[in-house]
Design a protein around this motif. Sequence first.
Motif, PDB file in Angstrom:
ATOM      1  N   GLN A  92       0.914  -1.625  -0.074  1.00  0.00           N
ATOM      2  CA  GLN A  92      -0.004  -0.015   0.280  1.00  0.00           C
ATOM      3  C   GLN A  92       0.999   1.485   0.133  1.00  0.00           C
ATOM      4  O   GLN A  92       1.726   1.457   0.011  1.00  0.00           O
ATOM      5  N   ASP A  95      -0.085   6.785   2.061  1.00  0.00           N
ATOM      6  CA  ASP A  95      -1.655   7.498   2.947  1.00  0.00           C
ATOM      7  C   ASP A  95      -2.374   6.496   3.132  1.00  0.00           C
ATOM      8  O   ASP A  95      -3.294   7.152   3.916  1.00  0.00           O
ATOM      9  N   LYS A  96      -1.894   5.219   3.285  1.00  0.00           N
ATOM     10  CA  LYS A  96      -2.909   4.241   3.757  1.00  0.00           C
ATOM     11  C   LYS A  96      -2.141   4.386   5.605  1.00  0.00           C
ATOM     12  O   LYS A  96      -3.122   3.525   6.331  1.00  0.00           O
ATOM     13  N   ARG A 136       5.307  -0.503  -3.940  1.00  0.00           N
ATOM     14  CA  ARG A 136       4.564   0.327  -2.968  1.00  0.00           C
ATOM     15  C   ARG A 136       4.246   1.385  -1.990  1.00  0.00           C
ATOM     16  O   ARG A 136       4.233   2.531  -2.045  1.00  0.00           O
ATOM     17  N   GLY A 254      -5.921  -1.853   7.471  1.00  0.00           N
ATOM     18  CA  GLY A 254      -6.306  -1.127   7.611  1.00  0.00           C
ATOM     19  C   GLY A 254      -7.729  -2.010   6.597  1.00  0.00           C
ATOM     20  O   GLY A 254      -8.031  -2.913   6.240  1.00  0.00           O
ATOM     21  N   PRO A 255      -8.470  -1.176   5.708  1.00  0.00           N
ATOM     22  CA  PRO A 255      -8.715   0.332   5.642  1.00  0.00           C
ATOM     23  C   PRO A 255      -9.129   0.839   7.080  1.00  0.00           C
ATOM     24  O   PRO A 255     -10.077   0.320   7.638  1.00  0.00           O
ATOM     25  N   LYS A 257      -8.421   4.798   9.554  1.00  0.00           N
ATOM     26  CA  LYS A 257      -9.182   5.821  10.535  1.00  0.00           C
ATOM     27  C   LYS A 257      -8.103   6.672   9.875  1.00  0.00           C
ATOM     28  O   LYS A 257      -6.871   6.153  10.931  1.00  0.00           O
TER      29      LYS A 257
END
Lengths: 319, 579
Positions: A92, A95-96, A136, A254-255, A257
């Motif tokens: 990922q 930003d994740k 990634r 994740g996903p 908050k």
Amino acid sequence: MNRRTFLKWQMRGIVLAGTGLGLGNSLLSLDALAASEPASLQATGDSRPDVAVIRGDPAAAARAAVNMLGGMSRFVKPGQKVLIKPNMSFAQTPDKATTTHPEVVREILVMCKEAGAGSVRVLDHSLQNPALALQRSGILDACNSVQSGICHHLMDADFYVDAPLEAALSMRENAFMRDALEADVIIAAPVAKSHGSTGVSLSLKGQMGLILNRSSMHSRYPLSTSIVDLNTKVKPHLAVIDATRVLSTGGPGGPGKVLLPGEIIASADPVAADSTAVASYEWGGMRIAPRQVAYLREAHDRGLGRMDIENLIISRNTL
Amino acid sequence: MKASKNRSRRFSTQRVIQTASLLLFLYLLSTVLFPLSSSLPGTLPAELFLRLDPLVALAIPVSARELIGNLVPGLLVLLSAIFFGRVFCGYLCPFGTTLDFMRILLNKIFGTRPRRDKARAESAGPVPGGLKYLLLAIILGSAVIGVNQSHWLAPIPLITRFYALLLHPLLLLAAKSGLEAAKTLATILPEEMNPAWLQYMQIPARHFYTLYFLLLFFASLFWLERLKPRFWCSRLCPAGALLSLLDALPRRLFPFLPRWGRMTSACINCGSCAAACPTGAIEPAGEKTRAGECIACRHCAEVCPAGAVRFGFSASSGSLCSTRLPSRRFFLAGAGAGVLLSGTGLSGTGNLLKDVGQGSLWSSSCIRPPGSLPEPDFLKRCLRCGECMKACPSNGLQPTWFAAGVDGAFSPILIPRRGPCEPDCNVCGLVCPTGAIQALALPDKQQAKLGTAVVMQERCLAYAEGKRCVVCQEVCPYGSIRLEQPPGRPGAVPSGVPAPVVNPVKCFGCGYCEHHCPVRIPAVVVYPLNALRFTGTNYRQLAQQAGLELNPVSGDAPPEDYAGPPDNSAGGLPPGFTE
């Protein structure tokens, strides 16, 4: 004004001064940097905080946090073998908030080289497709920009050797990454994130990436005890927790908050670093105390480090 | 004399073209992996050779009742036989070339067996190589009633599987041993000369089911090569039989149809060529060529003491070809056998595995690759070539023995315990030559649900033992597993331990959970429940219509504002924390 508050104020000044220098330094060569950094700007002796919390750009904050602890040369001596263990187990993007920020990993790597490390490796044991995760997360490119060929996911059993855990209470043996056993210095560089079974995954939990058989930690042993067992063997000498983004819920994959505290937490005591991270952010919308994380409580009780951060010197600063 | 002959053989036009063709085949096969390279020479598709198989090109569209554009090249190969006979077999077919090379290799190792070809050619029955026509008739007879049996004998799929599933893993194993040796040797070098890239080089292992079948099949053929060169091509290969027919039949109807091939002039009838011919394509006297058997390898021209043999176009095929084919009755009997064979399969209970109606059966382990056609159509098209399995990055796609019934032998199923379906990969569909696995764009592939994970509470660590685990939730790339904290069982299982619950609407069936489950016999298992199997590529729309919410975490969607788990017995703490 008691002693602790006084020290906090003092630290704040030191960091600000150090930061100004750090920005200028980026224009200088690394050798010049190491030579020119005045000793007075490196925290020494009694003035060192137990935990440094710096808010700022990922790389600058990581550098400042380590500098507050006395600089990387406090942990890494010339010629030593260093293992950096980030979290890059998920395919990922940063930003994740499921993987360590690549800039943080790179800055730690650069600091190790500045300190004269003989070799530095950035290693993990991926849960998802290793090539995708390296690419990634951005960590492979970040490391390659400093030195190529040192950032890997070690998936093959050949990289692991059986070793006993002498101080363990439950997990008395496992196969460890050979590089972890041979390293002079282990630096944990986890991202701060929630975790479904242990509450949070930080530097102690992240060391599970250094063994071959993680399954048994869930199936055979009590997980919290085996996490502490693991750290009796491969306890990080330095923890640099990336809390630039915090996965507050839905972790570790994740996903969930994502909070954006923009902070780096560093300590020579991984239990204290983890405990600071737990206490500093909301988890699932709640305030959580370090003792509510079973493995931190157990690590504290077994003398691996301190979760009683109210009794520690924590220096918080903003760049 | 002998040496010079060998040299001429080694560098003959045929050998050069054969070798180049095999190398191209192997190169294209080596590009079948994730991520699929876009830098293939020109626009050559990775599955090029599979599209050239004439049997596939005929039998698959017949059994599928549909023209398949991808297979048109194979039809062109088929038509080329009218003018060029079995040139494909002699020059392009990687199966034939492999047999040639294996024969040379085995003869080098064990010595050449005394040749008895001449005697055999004379004593051959009325129909040399008649068995291949029978096999062809059986396959075509099956295709006519809509059953695909070509995969048992179609040459290009078989040789693809040989290289992709049998030889490639063996080579990796050997390379791994070599690498280990190199690493060990490098440790005696000074540290600065022991490069990091070598220390950390990893060669993944590939494992596949059904390898003993491939080994037995090909070992038999290689052994037969020593008894009779090109035994497979001249006696067994149904694609070769098809080309033979296309070569011979038109000439019966139109004797003066021009044709490229073997011609003799001033033949001295010594019979040397007939003895040397690997496929038994020359009548004993040496003058006449049996239409449909000659692969234009030119052995005959090389051994002819009179220089009487040449290859070229000729309209007077009558004098050059003696057409010997099985009778029409023989063909009809073969086709009838195919109908009977496949009809038996259709009426067998195993056939109900393909159906979805009332009273049909269901194979709980038959998880098809993403974008696979509905099961009956899938099996009508699947070649069992192994391209999808070669491509699968996790090694999860495997040839099955009987998970899909006898008629589904060797077809691909996902075995998540071995390897999950990577959310960011869509290569299996892209390399499938027949569209049995449809080529889907990545956003569509990510909606092509394979099945649904089911938690086996009786052995799940959280439910059954109250242990902290939930690795399944940890690794789920679709965020489809939520945690609940069940009340536990007094005296046995503590309360408040986070336990997994699968949301079927968000579960793709990728199997990451099953793959990573720490329980030896996995406590979370993917079944092909609610798999999306449609003809068409708009899986986004299909998934939406089915009410699915499949969102890979790695996607572009911003992280959702997750509300956290509901209040529960652990005093409302988020999962994993304790009081």
